[in-house]
Write an enzyme that holds these catalytic residues in place. Structure first.
Site, PDB file in Angstrom:
ATOM      1  N   ARG A 192     -22.317   5.831 -14.507  1.00 22.58           N
ATOM      2  CA  ARG A 192     -23.013   4.581 -14.237  1.00 22.58           C
ATOM      3  C   ARG A 192     -23.785   4.728 -12.930  1.00 22.58           C
ATOM      4  NH1 ARG A 192     -17.549   3.466 -14.995  1.00 22.58           N
ATOM      5  NH2 ARG A 192     -16.995   2.521 -17.008  1.00 22.58           N
TER       6      ARG A 192
ATOM      7  N   GLU B  83     -25.356  -0.358 -28.138  1.00 22.33           N
ATOM      8  CA  GLU B  83     -24.566  -1.508 -27.700  1.00 22.33           C
ATOM      9  C   GLU B  83     -25.149  -2.838 -28.175  1.00 22.33           C
ATOM     10  OE1 GLU B  83     -24.498  -1.525 -23.405  1.00 22.33           O
ATOM     11  OE2 GLU B  83     -26.505  -0.666 -23.295  1.00 22.33           O
TER      12      GLU B  83
ATOM     13  N   ASN C 272     -17.765  -1.955 -25.262  1.00 20.80           N
ATOM     14  CA  ASN C 272     -17.545  -3.195 -24.506  1.00 20.80           C
ATOM     15  C   ASN C 272     -18.628  -4.226 -24.823  1.00 20.80           C
ATOM     16  OD1 ASN C 272     -15.535  -1.634 -23.433  1.00 20.80           O
ATOM     17  ND2 ASN C 272     -16.420  -1.480 -21.398  1.00 20.80           N
ATOM     18  N   ASP C 273     -19.892  -3.835 -24.622  1.00 21.22           N
ATOM     19  CA  ASP C 273     -20.986  -4.771 -24.896  1.00 21.22           C
ATOM     20  C   ASP C 273     -21.233  -4.928 -26.392  1.00 21.22           C
ATOM     21  OD1 ASP C 273     -21.578  -5.672 -22.387  1.00 21.22           O
ATOM     22  OD2 ASP C 273     -23.076  -4.143 -21.971  1.00 21.22           O
TER      23      ASP C 273
ATOM     24  N   CYS D  24     -18.319   5.635 -25.248  1.00 23.49           N
ATOM     25  CA  CYS D  24     -18.011   5.532 -23.819  1.00 23.49           C
ATOM     26  C   CYS D  24     -17.422   4.184 -23.438  1.00 23.49           C
ATOM     27  CB  CYS D  24     -19.259   5.804 -22.979  1.00 23.49           C
ATOM     28  SG  CYS D  24     -20.641   4.693 -23.333  1.00 23.49           S
TER      29      CYS D  24
ATOM     30  N   ARG E 125     -17.623 -11.566 -23.121  1.00 24.03           N
ATOM     31  CA  ARG E 125     -16.356 -10.890 -22.822  1.00 24.03           C
ATOM     32  C   ARG E 125     -15.758 -11.336 -21.496  1.00 24.03           C
ATOM     33  NH1 ARG E 125     -17.375  -5.638 -19.963  1.00 24.03           N
ATOM     34  NH2 ARG E 125     -19.609  -5.301 -19.784  1.00 24.03           N
TER      35      ARG E 125
ATOM     36  N   HIS F  94       0.818  -1.204   0.000  1.00 20.13           N
ATOM     37  CA  HIS F  94       0.000   0.000   0.000  1.00 20.13           C
ATOM     38  C   HIS F  94       0.858   1.262   0.000  1.00 20.13           C
ATOM     39  CE1 HIS F  94      -4.015  -1.947   1.349  1.00 20.13           C
ATOM     40  NE2 HIS F  94      -3.998  -1.698   0.065  1.00 20.13           N
TER      41      HIS F  94
ATOM     42  N   ARG G 173     -26.339   7.522 -17.419  1.00 20.18           N
ATOM     43  CA  ARG G 173     -26.997   6.333 -17.966  1.00 20.18           C
ATOM     44  C   ARG G 173     -28.023   5.843 -16.961  1.00 20.18           C
ATOM     45  NH1 ARG G 173     -23.270   1.265 -19.215  1.00 20.18           N
ATOM     46  NH2 ARG G 173     -23.299   1.102 -16.936  1.00 20.18           N
TER      47      ARG G 173
END
Length: 663
Positions: A412, A546, A569-570, A617, A580, A306, A448
C-alpha cells in the site's frame, strides 16, 4: 472549523494510535482540539489525548483553528475513520495472534485454586503464552525517593534549567534508541510512545510548575508523573490503565538524568534465565538482550502493558501482576506457564519434569509451524502457490521475511504519501520501491498505485465534499485526473523496475478505459526517462478486482492485464452494498456470502481462461477455512498479514491435491 465522527481505531486511542494521531496533528500549524462529551483536550498532547479515554465506536469532534484547519480536520478524521489505510497497519484490528493481541487475563486465582498449587507457587496474569524454566535473574533497581528540598527563590531558575536539561537528555536517549539498527521493529512503536510521553507538554509543564513553587526537580518529576499515572489508573479501559506504568518508567529515567546516575541494566542476564522484577519499564525491556530471556515474571503490569506486548512480540512467556515478588528474588530456579499464569519457585522433581515435558511439546509445536517458513507449496501440476505479505511500509519487511513471505502481494503506497507534510518526491518513491524489491528478490512485489479518496485524504490533494467517498473520486479515478501526482509515481516504479521483480496494480478499476489510460501514461513516462537517460525497467501491469463492474468485465480486463488481485475487503462491501465500517450492517460484510464467493469465482475463471495469474490480497486470503476453495477456483497467489503466512502455508501444503516441496 470542526467535524464529528465515530472512532474506528481498534481498541481506541491508546499509546501507539495516540502517538500516531498526535504526530499527524503536529504536522499542521493549526491549533487542534479533540472533544469527547463535555471534555476538550489539546490534540497535540499524547498524555491529554490518552486521558480523554477515547474508545472504538466513541463519537468525537475534531476542532481546528488556523490557516490549514481544513486540511488538518480532513487528515485527522480520515485517520480516526480509517486506521488501516496506512498510518496504523499494526494497530487496526490485529488478529488475536498478533503481537498486540492480549490473551484473556486470568487475574488472581480463587482461594481453592490457589491452595491446589504446589508449595512456592504464585498465580498472576497470563500475559504471554508459553512455558519456561530456568535460573532466576532478579531485577530490583533501587527506588528513587523524593528529596523534598525546599528551594530558595534565587535557586529556582537554575533548578528549572536542570529539569529542562534532564528532559532533553532522556528525549535524546530515546531518539537515539529509535535510530539504532538493533531495535526490533515490533518494539520501535513502544519506544516512540515513551518518547512522546517524555516530550509531552502536560508532563513538562506539571513538573516545571512544582519547581517554580519552590520544590526540587526530582520531587517535582515524581509528583508530576504520579499525578498523571493516577489519572490513567482511574480510567475504565485496561489499555489506558497500563499507560500508568509507562508514565512512571519515563519519570524514573528523568530522575536518573537529574541525579547523573545510570539505571541497573540487563546486559549481564545469562542465556535461558527467567527475569524476575517487582516492576520493569518498557524502556528497560526494549533495550535488553531479549534473546537470552527465557521468561518474565513481574509483580506489576497486565496483559495490555507494554511489557506484555514486547514479550508476546518476541515469543517470551510472561506472567505479570503477581503483587510482591521479593520472595522469588533468591530462588535458584523458576518455572512459569504464561498460558495459565502459574509461577513456581524452585520446583520439585515431579513439577520440574512436567515442565520439561511441556517445554518439549511447545518446541515441537513451534518447530512444526516454523518448518513451513521455507516451504514452497505447489499444485499437483507443479504450479507454485505463492504465499505473500500485505505491507504498508518498509518497517514491516523484517516481520514478513521472518515469516517466510514469498514476496509482497500488496504494498500500500498510501502511507508513503500520508506520513509526509508534502507529496513525496519521485526520488523518495523510487528509493522506497527499490528497497522493497531488493528485500524480497527474486520473489515479486506487487505495488498498488495510490489508493486514496475523501475518506483518507493527504496533504497536497484537495478532495471534494462527497456524501459517500467510497463511491466517489478515489483510486485510479483520482490518479488519472491528477497526472501531476500519478506520473511521478509511475516514473518511480519504472526506475525501481530495474531490479526485475516489480509488478504494479491499479485500484478501483471499473472500466477498461481506465486500464488503457494508465498504460498510455506508463508509456509516456518510459519515453521521458529514456530521453533523460535515466535507468529504468518494465513491469507487469495488473488490476485489483474490487468493484462489481470489474468482476462483470473480467474477461475483457484479463485480455489486457498481466494479472488480477482480488481485494476481498472492498469487493465484499460493494457486492453486498454494505459499508464495512458501519456496525449496523456488519453481518452483511461476509466474504463467504454466496454472492461474494460467486464474484471471486467469476474473476478467477476469467483469469484462468486468459492464462494470467489471479491472486488475492484481502483479509480472506489468510483464512484456512477458505483457502482450499480459493485454490480450487484457480488462485495461485494469496497475500496476507505476516502473522498468517506460516499457517496458510501449512494449510495449502495439507490439501489432498497439493504437494509441498522445500524451497
Amino acid at each position: 472549523m470542526e467535524r464529528s465522527t465515530i472512532v474506528r481505531v481498534h481498541d481506541g486511542l491508546h499509546a501507539r494510535p495516540a502517538t500516531r494521531f498526535v504526530n499527524l496533528a503536529k504536522s499542521f500549524e493549526s491549533d487542534i482540539e479533540l472533544i469527547k462529551a463535555d471534555k476538550t483536550v489539546n490534540a497535540k498532547s499524547s498524555v491529554k489525548l490518552m486521558l480523554l479515554g477515547v474508545k472504538e465506536n466513541d463519537e468525537i469532534t475534531v476542532r481546528a483553528t488556523g490557516a490549514d484547519a481544513i486540511e488538518a480536520i480532513e487528515a485527522l478524521i480520515g485517520y480516526l475513520e480509517n486506521p488501516n489505510s496506512g498510518l496504523s497497519p499494526d494497530d487496526g484490528g490485529a488478529p488475536s495472534d498478533q503481537p498486540d493481541a492480549a490473551p484473556a487475563q486470568s487475574g488472581s486465582a480463587p482461594a481453592a485454586a490457589r491452595a491446589a498449587l504446589p508449595a512456592g507457587s504464585h498465580r498472576g496474569v497470563a500475559a504471554s503464552e508459553g512455558v519456561a524454566m530456568g535460573p532466576c535473574f532478579g531485577f530490583f533497581p533501587p527506588e528513587i525517593a523524593r528529596e523534598n528540598r525546599i528551594l530558595p527563590a534565587d535557586a529556582i531558575s537554575a533548578e528549572l534549567e536542570r529539569l529542562n536539561l534532564a528532559f532533553s537528555t532522556v528525549q535524546d536517549r530515546m531518539r537515539q534508541a529509535l535510530e539504532a539498527t538493533d531495535l526490533a521493529e515490533s518494539d520501535r512503536g513502544i519506544v516512540a510512545a515513551l518518547k512522546d510521553i517524555a516530550n509531552d507538554d502536560e508532563l513538562t509543564a506539571a513538573a516545571a510548575k512544582i519547581v517554580r513553587d519552590g520544590v526540587d526537580a526530582v520531587s517535582a518529576v515524581i509528583g508530576a508523573t504520579s499525578t498523571i499515572a493516577s489519572d490513567f489508573a482511574r480510567l475504565d479501559d485496561p489499555y489506558l490503565n497500563a499507560r500508568a506504568d509507562d508514565v512512571h518508567a519515563v519519570g524514573r529515567q528523568i530522575c536518573l538524568a537529574l541525579l547523573g546516575e545510570n539505571d541497573v541494566d540487563l546486559d549481564d542476564i545469562a542465556e535461558g534465565s527467567i527475569l524476575v522484577a517487582d516492576d520493569i519499564g518498557a524502556w528497560d525491556l526494549a533495550r535488553a538482550p531479549l534473546k537470552r530471556i527465557a521468561g518474565i515474571v513481574c509483580g506489576h503490569g497486565g496483559a495490555t502493558s507494554h511489557v506484555a506486548i514486547i514479550a508476546r512480540a518476541h515469543g517470551i512467556p510472561a506472567v505479570l501482576g503477581l503483587g510482591s515478588v521479593k520472595d522469588l528474588e533468591h530462588a535458584g530456579m523458576i518455572a512459569l506457564d504464561g498460558s495459565t499464569g502459574d509461577v513456581i519457585a524452585d520446583p520439585d522433581t515431579g513439577t520440574a519434569e512436567k515442565f520439561r515435558q511441556k517445554l518439549e511439546s511447545a518446541r515441537a509445536e513451534k518447530l512444526s509451524l516454523e518448518v513451513y517458513k521455507d516451504i514452497v507449496p505447489r499444485r499437483a501440476d507443479g504450479k507454485i502457490i505463492e504465499i505473500a505479505a500485505n505491507l504498508g511500509s518498509l518497517e514491516e519487511i523484517e516481520a514478513a521475511q521472518q515469516a517466510g513471505a514469498m514476496g509482497v502481494g500488496l504494498f500500500r503506497t498510501e502511507l508513503l504519501f500520508m506520513r509526509h507534510i508534502h507529496l513525496p518526491s519521485e526520488d523518495l518513491q523510487a528509493e522506497t520501491y527499490a528497497t522493497l524489491a531488493k528485500a524480497f528478490a527474486p520473489y515479486p512485489v506487487i505495488v498498488r498505485t495510490l489508493d486514496i479518496g475523501g475518506d483518507k485524504p493527504i496533504s497536497g490533494i484537495d478532495f471534494p465534499d462527497e456524501e459517500n467517498p467510497f463511491l466517489g473520486w478515489r483510486g485510479i479515478r483520482m490518479c488519472l485526473d491528477r497526472v501531476d501526482i500519478f506520473k511521478p509515481q509511475l516514473r518511480a516504479l519504472l526506475r525501481a523496475a530495474v531490479h526485475g521483480n516489480v509488478k504494479v496494480m491499479l485500484p478501483m478499476v471499473a472500466d477498461i478505459g481506465e486500464l488503457r489510460a494508465a498504460r498510455q501514461l506508463i508509456e509516456e513516462c518510459r519515453t521521458e526517462l529514456a530521453t533523460e537517460g535515466v535507468a529504468h525497467g518494465s513491469f507487469d501491469l495488473g488490476v485489483m478486482i474490487e468493484t462489481p463492474a470489474a468482476v462483470l468485465i473480467a474477461p475483457m480486463l484479463a485480455r489486457e492485464s498481466a494479472f488480477f488481485s482480488i481485494g476481498t475487503n472492498d469487493l465484499t462491501q460493494y457486492v453486498m452494498a454494505a459499508d464495512r465500517l458501519n456496525p449496523t450492517v456488519a453481518k452483511l460484510n461476509d466474504v463467504t456470502h454466496p454472492a461474494v464467493m460467486a464474484a471471486i469465482e467469476m474473476t478467477a475463471r476469467a483469469a484462468v481462461e486468459a492464462g494470467i495469474m489471479v491472486g488475492m490480497c484481502g483479509e480472506a486470503a489468510g483464512r484456512p477455512d477458505l483457502i482450499p476453495a480459493f485454490i480450487d477456483m484457480g488462485l495461485t497467489e494469496l497475500s496476507m498479514s505476516p502473522a498468517s503466512i506460516q499457517r496458510a502455508k501449512k494449510c495449502v501444503s495439507g490439501l489432498p491435491a497439493i504437494r509441498a516441496d522445500a524451497g
